[in-house]
Design a protein around this motif. Sequence first.
Motif, PDB file in Angstrom:
ATOM      1  N   GLU A   3       1.311  -1.707   0.096  1.00 23.84           N
ATOM      2  CA  GLU A   3       0.312   0.133   0.274  1.00 23.84           C
ATOM      3  C   GLU A   3       0.487   1.129   0.218  1.00 23.84           C
ATOM      4  O   GLU A   3       1.851   1.303   0.383  1.00 23.84           O
ATOM      5  CB  GLU A   3      -0.996   0.023   1.205  1.00 23.84           C
ATOM      6  N   THR A  52       1.239   5.545  -0.355  1.00 21.84           N
ATOM      7  CA  THR A  52       0.342   6.781   0.140  1.00 21.84           C
ATOM      8  C   THR A  52       1.321   8.065   0.121  1.00 21.84           C
ATOM      9  O   THR A  52       2.744   7.790   0.014  1.00 21.84           O
ATOM     10  CB  THR A  52       0.164   6.554   1.598  1.00 21.84           C
ATOM     11  N   TYR A 111      -1.346  -0.687  -4.097  1.00 21.58           N
ATOM     12  CA  TYR A 111      -2.766  -0.482  -4.310  1.00 21.58           C
ATOM     13  C   TYR A 111      -2.339   0.834  -3.247  1.00 21.58           C
ATOM     14  O   TYR A 111      -1.451   1.456  -2.359  1.00 21.58           O
ATOM     15  CB  TYR A 111      -3.695  -1.299  -3.037  1.00 21.58           C
ATOM     16  N   GLY A 131      -5.191   4.089  -0.746  1.00 24.16           N
ATOM     17  CA  GLY A 131      -6.231   4.592  -1.214  1.00 24.16           C
ATOM     18  C   GLY A 131      -6.674   6.051  -1.164  1.00 24.16           C
ATOM     19  O   GLY A 131      -5.981   6.744  -0.139  1.00 24.16           O
ATOM     20  N   GLN A 134      -7.841   3.000 -11.118  1.00 22.48           N
ATOM     21  CA  GLN A 134      -9.727   2.828 -10.250  1.00 22.48           C
ATOM     22  C   GLN A 134      -9.712   1.344  -9.664  1.00 22.48           C
ATOM     23  O   GLN A 134     -10.269   0.869 -11.267  1.00 22.48           O
ATOM     24  CB  GLN A 134     -10.175   4.512 -10.429  1.00 22.48           C
ATOM     25  N   TYR A 189     -14.848   2.652  -2.032  1.00 21.16           N
ATOM     26  CA  TYR A 189     -15.833   1.824  -0.384  1.00 21.16           C
ATOM     27  C   TYR A 189     -16.580   3.120   0.100  1.00 21.16           C
ATOM     28  O   TYR A 189     -16.086   4.018   0.430  1.00 21.16           O
ATOM     29  CB  TYR A 189     -14.606   1.809   0.720  1.00 21.16           C
ATOM     30  N   TRP A 210     -10.030   3.236  -4.030  1.00 13.92           N
ATOM     31  CA  TRP A 210      -8.908   2.566  -4.112  1.00 13.92           C
ATOM     32  C   TRP A 210      -8.529   2.049  -5.762  1.00 13.92           C
ATOM     33  O   TRP A 210      -9.530   2.590  -6.715  1.00 13.92           O
ATOM     34  CB  TRP A 210      -9.457   1.250  -4.077  1.00 13.92           C
ATOM     35  N   GLU A 268      -5.473   1.099  -8.054  1.00 11.36           N
ATOM     36  CA  GLU A 268      -4.012  -0.707  -8.888  1.00 11.36           C
ATOM     37  C   GLU A 268      -3.204   0.089  -8.871  1.00 11.36           C
ATOM     38  O   GLU A 268      -3.379   0.230 -10.446  1.00 11.36           O
ATOM     39  CB  GLU A 268      -4.831  -1.458  -8.402  1.00 11.36           C
TER      40      GLU A 268
END
Length: 174
Positions: free
Chosen positions: A93, A95, A128, A130, A149, A153, A168, A170
């Motif tokens: 993940e 960020t 990934y 978010g 995309q 959620y 989310w 990828e």
Amino acid sequence: MVSDRTEVQVSPGKEADLEALTDLYNHYIRETAITFDVVPLTPEERRPWLLSHPEDGPYRLMVARETAAPEKILGYATSSPFRPKAAYATSVETTVYLAPGAGGRGIGTVLYEQLFAALEREDLHRAYAGVTLPNEASIRLHRRLGFQQIAVYGEVGRKFGEYHDVMWFEKRLT
């Protein structure tokens, strides 16, 4: 690495960065719904996070500093475990967080480019990310860097008395 267009230097995060990185993250805790953490952290509480991002391996912390004032942190990007189960080991993940006022200068792009360049040497298959909505700048950044995309959620988090969706993304790494 130095980028002329943004006048920043990007390098792995280190222990001496802990207080500034904690302050930057706490800004997002206190002022935004971008992170769903709700209580500001102390540097000691944030230390395990810093230590979980060594200079090598699949879990990295890249820090952008102003070239003219290297003590000034402009932002950071990380890759972290996607999920704790062993079968997820080839997924991360990612960020990016920028200091207030640092947006719009290409710093997020440079951070992600440096992060993904470092990750090329790792046994990774997917990344990934978010994005709490609304956040058009982050959506543009992720799309520009090749993320697609994959889901939204709906109302998955509540902060400041409001529910927030998370989009989310990828990115294929291999």
